[in-house]
Design a protein around this motif. Structure first.
Motif, PDB file in Angstrom:
ATOM      1  N   ALA A 217       0.738  -0.977  -0.137  1.00  0.00           N
ATOM      2  CA  ALA A 217       0.020   0.005   0.009  1.00  0.00           C
ATOM      3  C   ALA A 217       0.768   1.272  -0.029  1.00  0.00           C
ATOM      4  CB  ALA A 217      -0.866   0.209   0.952  1.00  0.00           C
TER       5      ALA A 217
ATOM      6  N   ILE B 289       2.087   1.719  -3.558  1.00  0.00           N
ATOM      7  CA  ILE B 289       1.084   2.159  -4.415  1.00  0.00           C
ATOM      8  C   ILE B 289       0.638   3.636  -4.092  1.00  0.00           C
ATOM      9  CG2 ILE B 289      -1.279   1.941  -5.052  1.00  0.00           C
ATOM     10  CD1 ILE B 289      -1.130  -0.952  -4.914  1.00  0.00           C
ATOM     11  N   PHE B 290       0.273   4.126  -2.874  1.00  0.00           N
ATOM     12  CA  PHE B 290      -0.102   5.215  -2.552  1.00  0.00           C
ATOM     13  C   PHE B 290       0.725   6.250  -2.180  1.00  0.00           C
ATOM     14  CE2 PHE B 290      -3.847   2.345  -1.244  1.00  0.00           C
ATOM     15  CZ  PHE B 290      -4.671   3.034  -2.172  1.00  0.00           C
TER      16      PHE B 290
ATOM     17  N   GLY C 220       2.240   7.408  -5.786  1.00  0.00           N
ATOM     18  CA  GLY C 220       1.306   8.476  -5.604  1.00  0.00           C
ATOM     19  C   GLY C 220       2.167  10.222  -5.929  1.00  0.00           C
TER      20      GLY C 220
ATOM     21  N   CYS D 152       5.658   3.318 -12.846  1.00  0.00           N
ATOM     22  CA  CYS D 152       4.898   2.575 -11.922  1.00  0.00           C
ATOM     23  C   CYS D 152       4.943   0.893 -12.341  1.00  0.00           C
ATOM     24  CB  CYS D 152       3.348   2.928 -12.469  1.00  0.00           C
ATOM     25  SG  CYS D 152       2.678   4.603 -11.909  1.00  0.00           S
TER      26      CYS D 152
ATOM     27  N   CYS E 220      -4.186  -6.016  -6.693  1.00  0.00           N
ATOM     28  CA  CYS E 220      -4.128  -4.533  -6.192  1.00  0.00           C
ATOM     29  C   CYS E 220      -3.115  -3.902  -7.271  1.00  0.00           C
ATOM     30  CB  CYS E 220      -3.574  -4.407  -4.876  1.00  0.00           C
ATOM     31  SG  CYS E 220      -4.711  -4.918  -3.381  1.00  0.00           S
ATOM     32  N   SER E 221      -2.078  -4.395  -7.732  1.00  0.00           N
ATOM     33  CA  SER E 221      -1.171  -3.581  -8.404  1.00  0.00           C
ATOM     34  C   SER E 221      -1.785  -3.759  -9.885  1.00  0.00           C
ATOM     35  CB  SER E 221      -0.057  -4.710  -8.887  1.00  0.00           C
ATOM     36  OG  SER E 221       0.677  -4.781  -7.452  1.00  0.00           O
TER      37      SER E 221
ATOM     38  N   PHE F  38      -4.339  -0.766  -9.633  1.00  0.00           N
ATOM     39  CA  PHE F  38      -3.851   0.585  -9.658  1.00  0.00           C
ATOM     40  C   PHE F  38      -3.224   0.839 -11.104  1.00  0.00           C
ATOM     41  CE2 PHE F  38      -0.161   2.920  -8.931  1.00  0.00           C
ATOM     42  CZ  PHE F  38      -0.788   3.883  -8.355  1.00  0.00           C
TER      43      PHE F  38
ATOM     44  N   VAL G  96      -5.943   2.085 -13.067  1.00  0.00           N
ATOM     45  CA  VAL G  96      -6.261   3.575 -12.752  1.00  0.00           C
ATOM     46  C   VAL G  96      -4.746   4.397 -13.494  1.00  0.00           C
ATOM     47  CG1 VAL G  96      -6.436   5.498 -10.866  1.00  0.00           C
ATOM     48  CG2 VAL G  96      -7.260   3.127 -10.730  1.00  0.00           C
ATOM     49  N   VAL G  97      -3.774   4.347 -13.311  1.00  0.00           N
ATOM     50  CA  VAL G  97      -2.704   4.949 -14.027  1.00  0.00           C
ATOM     51  C   VAL G  97      -2.871   5.083 -15.442  1.00  0.00           C
ATOM     52  CG1 VAL G  97      -0.247   4.901 -14.351  1.00  0.00           C
ATOM     53  CG2 VAL G  97      -1.249   4.409 -12.155  1.00  0.00           C
TER      54      VAL G  97
END
Length: 180
Positions: free
Chosen positions: A54, A57-58, A62, A88, A158-159, A162, A165-166
């Motif tokens: 996390a 990722i964040f 981010g 990423c 999760c990867s 994410f 989203v990217v």
């Protein structure tokens, strides 16, 4: 010849036997307390690695996304999106490698694997769901492989989410006339 025989013996020692291994009573060297401690620490390690994932990722990625204006200024609009995607991918790949290594350290530290290399390999095969089966945990530890696989699948999920989203972000904000 003895070197080859040694490797074959090592390989057989890493594989799980098919003999009667249904209960811990057949393994007097493992107390219930030790089994619960190993499994409990494995669950704590899984939670710690989820937290680490996390953070990657964040926080790490981010921050990279928040610096997109600086990136656009230095490399241009078209290349900025590609570099963000590449960054990423790389950050997530390194996170998964680090997580496999952490499990490898754990498996070796608890003496469930003869080396960190074997533990990391076993973990990588488990978290990617390849499941070659050339290295296995012995009873009563084989359920750790399931725990490792479940955590790996969740972290890869999760990867993937994410990265989706990217990719959307890059597609919406960095495409020029429909071309990246």
């Amino acid at each position: 010849m003895s070197k080859l025989h040694g490797r074959k013996a090592d390989s057989q020692n890493l594989r799980q036997g098919t003999s009667d291994e249904s209960g811990t009573e057949n393994h007097p060297g493992f107390s219930r307390r030790w089994i619960f401690a190993v499994y409990g620490l494995a669950i704590l390690l899984a939670l710690l690695l989820f937290y680490f994932h996390a953070v990657v990722i964040f926080d790490v990625i981010g921050e990279m996304l928040r610096k997109k204006a600086l990136l656009i200024e230095h490399v241009g609009l078209q290349h900025a999106g590609r570099l963000i995607l590449l960054g990423c991918f790389f950050a997530l790949m390194m996170a998964h490698v680090a997580e496999a290594f952490a499990w490898g350290l754990y498996l070796h530290a608890t003496r469930l694997m003869p080396s960190i290399r074997d533990g990391t390999y076993f973990t990588a095969v488990s978290i990617t769901t390849l499941g070659y089966g050339d290295i296995l945990l012995k009873h009563p530890w084989r359920h750790l492989g399931t725990l490792i696989a479940i955590t790996g699948v969740l972290m890869f999920g999760c990867s993937t989410a994410f990265l989706f989203v990217v990719v959307q972000e890059v597609w919406e904000h960095f495409s020029v006339d429909g071309k990246l």
